[in-house]
Design an enzyme around this catalytic site. Structure first.
Site, PDB file in Angstrom:
ATOM      1  N   HIS A 283       0.606  -1.244  -0.027  1.00 29.05           N
ATOM      2  CA  HIS A 283      -0.022   0.008   0.101  1.00 29.05           C
ATOM      3  C   HIS A 283       0.871   1.356   0.008  1.00 29.05           C
ATOM      4  O   HIS A 283       1.928   1.189   0.214  1.00 29.05           O
ATOM      5  CB  HIS A 283      -0.858  -0.001   1.146  1.00 29.05           C
ATOM      6  CG  HIS A 283      -0.201   0.161   2.534  1.00 29.05           C
ATOM      7  ND1 HIS A 283       0.459  -0.992   3.168  1.00 29.05           N
ATOM      8  CD2 HIS A 283      -0.057   1.281   3.420  1.00 29.05           C
ATOM      9  CE1 HIS A 283       1.121  -0.559   4.127  1.00 29.05           C
ATOM     10  NE2 HIS A 283       0.824   0.898   4.560  1.00 29.05           N
TER      11      HIS A 283
ATOM     12  N   ASP B 120       0.719   5.141   1.682  1.00 29.67           N
ATOM     13  CA  ASP B 120       0.066   5.584   2.852  1.00 29.67           C
ATOM     14  C   ASP B 120      -1.363   6.564   2.534  1.00 29.67           C
ATOM     15  O   ASP B 120      -1.004   7.657   1.615  1.00 29.67           O
ATOM     16  CB  ASP B 120       0.719   6.120   4.070  1.00 29.67           C
ATOM     17  CG  ASP B 120       1.419   5.078   4.946  1.00 29.67           C
ATOM     18  OD1 ASP B 120       1.075   4.050   4.537  1.00 29.67           O
ATOM     19  OD2 ASP B 120       2.550   5.452   5.166  1.00 29.67           O
TER      20      ASP B 120
ATOM     21  N   HIS C 158       4.662   0.108   0.288  1.00 29.40           N
ATOM     22  CA  HIS C 158       5.347  -0.675   1.055  1.00 29.40           C
ATOM     23  C   HIS C 158       4.324  -1.659   1.875  1.00 29.40           C
ATOM     24  O   HIS C 158       3.302  -1.513   1.803  1.00 29.40           O
ATOM     25  CB  HIS C 158       6.052   0.447   2.424  1.00 29.40           C
ATOM     26  CG  HIS C 158       4.985   1.088   2.918  1.00 29.40           C
ATOM     27  ND1 HIS C 158       4.473   2.271   2.403  1.00 29.40           N
ATOM     28  CD2 HIS C 158       4.270   1.033   3.897  1.00 29.40           C
ATOM     29  CE1 HIS C 158       3.624   2.695   3.173  1.00 29.40           C
ATOM     30  NE2 HIS C 158       3.216   2.067   4.293  1.00 29.40           N
TER      31      HIS C 158
ATOM     32  N   ARG D 213       4.817   6.266  14.670  1.00 37.91           N
ATOM     33  CA  ARG D 213       4.807   6.868  13.187  1.00 37.91           C
ATOM     34  C   ARG D 213       4.354   8.282  13.127  1.00 37.91           C
ATOM     35  O   ARG D 213       3.382   8.627  13.949  1.00 37.91           O
ATOM     36  CB  ARG D 213       3.936   6.120  12.237  1.00 37.91           C
ATOM     37  CG  ARG D 213       2.489   5.885  12.331  1.00 37.91           C
ATOM     38  CD  ARG D 213       2.011   4.629  11.770  1.00 37.91           C
ATOM     39  NE  ARG D 213       2.138   4.789  10.220  1.00 37.91           N
ATOM     40  CZ  ARG D 213       0.803   5.566   9.630  1.00 37.91           C
ATOM     41  NH1 ARG D 213       0.164   6.216   9.951  1.00 37.91           N
ATOM     42  NH2 ARG D 213       0.979   5.397   8.387  1.00 37.91           N
TER      43      ARG D 213
END
Ligand code: OGA
Ligand code: MN
Length: 295
Positions: A121, A123, A270, A286
């Site tokens: 995917h 983000d 990723h 994150r």
């Protein structure tokens, strides 16, 4: 330190403070000689900014960030975004997210909490202005598995046959968070979450606004092709993903403690590799920098 085989040292980007070693392909660079916790000079910051654009994925080793310094570093790149999934937000710093397989007592839960990260995917491609950079650190690193894989979507585009890329011109993919959660077998989206993230469409081939590189913009949030029969669009997306995730377009990040990993979502995909969520501890923190509308 990276092994010397297949890597090149980019002397022109060093000024004595920051050392950059990169894959010879130009995809992924390791940045050394910089402390992300301390005051980062404007010159160092600008070098890092240039490096992420040039290499798409950056690895910083031996960093001692906590949530505050992580936040402070990330927000220099621009405003940070929250996450639709409110349960992952940190109370004290809601623009940072945490997910992992530890319970409140620090015991493994046996479950990787974000199944959508286990599939390829990019983000937040399901919003009108998807994520720009994601900056990750991992206070608990799995001993085996739990690697982060990256695909270079600009090189994947360049490697298409001209006839194939010509057929993709002008197509738009519909990205749908609700649908991507179904596909990755996640907890179904709530009504509030669906209202906050309705489907959007983006060009299937987008142009990187800072390099003009064309990239294939797909991943698990991409559901089908606008104005095409659903099954035909799904088949095209699957075919493109298989192409883009061939070994020669991939970087595998094997985590070490105190790594900071940063990527440009406009030109990469990723995913996390599987790990034993009962035996291994894996937690990531994150921060995500807001992006612009793809074109
Ligand atoms: C993310 C993500 C990958 C990882 O944070 O966006 O997909 O390795 N994480 O945890
Ligand atoms: Mn992700």
């Amino acid at each position: 330190m990276l092994a010397s085989t297949g890597k090149q040292r980019l002397g022109e980007m060093t000024d004595g403070l920051i050392e950059i070693r990169a894959e010879a392909t130009g995809f992924v660079a390791e940045i050394g000689g910089v402390d992300l916790v301390g005051e980062l000079s404007e010159a160092d910051f600008e070098q890092i900014r240039a490096a992420i654009i040039r290499h798409k994925v950056l690895v910083f080793r031996d960093q001692r960030l906590d949530d505050n310094s992580h936040y402070a570093f990330a927000q220099r790149f621009g405003p940070l975004e929250g996450h639709v999934n409110r349960s992952t937000r940190l109370d004290a710093l809601p623009k940072l997210q945490v997910f992992g397989n530890l319970d409140a007592d620090g015991k493994t839960t046996g479950v990787h909490p974000e199944k959508g990260t286990l599939v390829w995917h990019t983000d937040k491609s399901y919003i009108a202005t998807p994520s720009l950079f994601t900056i990750l650190r991992s206070p608990f690193v799995a001993r085996t598995g739990g690697d982060t894989l990256f695909a270079d979507m600009a090189r994947a585009y360049e490697a298409l046959e001209p006839a194939a890329s010509a057929r993709l011109e002008g197509l738009r993919a519909v990205h749908d968070w609700k649908r991507s959660r179904e596909k990755s077998d996640e907890r179904p989206a709530t009504a509030d979450e669906i209202a906050a993230a309705p489907p959007v469409d983006h060009p299937l081939i987008r142009t990187h606004p800072e390099t003009d590189a064309r990239t294939i913009y797909i991943g698990n949030h991409a559901s089908h092709i606008l104005d095409w029969e659903i099954a035909a669009g799904e088949a095209l997306l699957a075919q493109l993903e298989a192409h883009a995730t061939q070994e020669n377009f991939i970087y595998r990040h094997r985590w070490r403690e105190n790594d900071v990993l940063m990527w440009d979502n406009r030109c990469t995909m990723h995913c996390v590799t599987a790990y034993d969520a009962a035996a291994e501890r894996r937690v990531v923190h994150r921060a995500v920098v807001q992006g612009d509308r793809p074109y």
